[in-house]
Design a protein around this motif. Structure first.
Motif: not given
Length: 150
Positions: A107-110, A113-115, A145-146
C-alpha cells in the motif's frame, strides 16, 4: 559403475526440482521516469510459485529487442509484472543495512508506505528484528517506510 551413474542421475534430478525460471511480461521505470517494456526472468519453485526473496536484490530483464540486463536495487525506481493472475509491483526502498532492496508494494496511501519483506535465510530474519528496532529508535518514524514481514 552402475551405482556411480545412478548417483549422478539422482543429483541432476534433485537440482532440477529445487528452482526453475519462468518469464513474465512487464515493465521497469528508470530513475529518469522512462518506462521500458519487456519480460522478467523469475525464480520459481517446482510448483511455479514465485520465490519472492530472489527478487529483492536484483532482477533479470529482457527488453523488447531481447537485450538482457541485470538491475540491482537502486538502479531503477520500480518494476511491474503480471504473474499468476496478479499484477505485482516492486519498488526500490531504502533498507538500513543493505542500502536498498526491491520490495513488493502492499500500500502507498497518504503518509504510510507498506512494503513486504521476504527473508531468504535465518540471518535475514534477524535483520527484520534489527530493522524494527531501528525504526522504533527513530521516534516519529520520519522515513515513512514500514515493512511487513512474510
Amino acid at each position: 559403475m552402475i551405482k556411480y551413474c545412478i548417483t549422478i542421475i539422482l543429483l541432476l534430478l534433485s537440482m532440477l526440482s529445487f528452482g526453475k525460471s519462468n518469464f513474465a511480461e512487464g515493465y521497469i521505470v528508470t530513475l529518469n521516469q522512462d518506462t521500458i517494456y519487456g519480460s522478467f526472468k523469475l525464480k520459481t519453485y517446482k510448483n511455479k510459485k514465485l520465490i519472492y526473496s530472489k527478487t529483492q536484490e536484483k532482477i533479470v530483464f529482457y527488453n523488447q529487442d531481447g537485450k538482457r540486463t541485470v538491475y540491482e536495487a537502486g538502479a531503477i525506481k520500480s518494476f511491474y509484472f503480471f504473474y499468476d493472475f496478479e499484477t505485482l509491483t516492486f519498488k526500490t526502498v531504502p533498507y538500513f543495512k543493505k542500502g536498498k532492496l526491491f520490495m513488493k508494494v502492499i500500500s502507498e496511501k497518504g503518509n504510510l508506505n507498506l512494503y513486504q519483506f521476504y527473508p531468504d535465510s535465518e540471518k535475514r530474519l534477524s535483520s527484520v528484528y534489527e530493522l524494527a528496532e531501528y525504526a522504533y529508535s527513530l521516534g516519529g518514524f520520519s522515513e515513512k517506510y514500514f515493512f511487513l514481514y512474510h
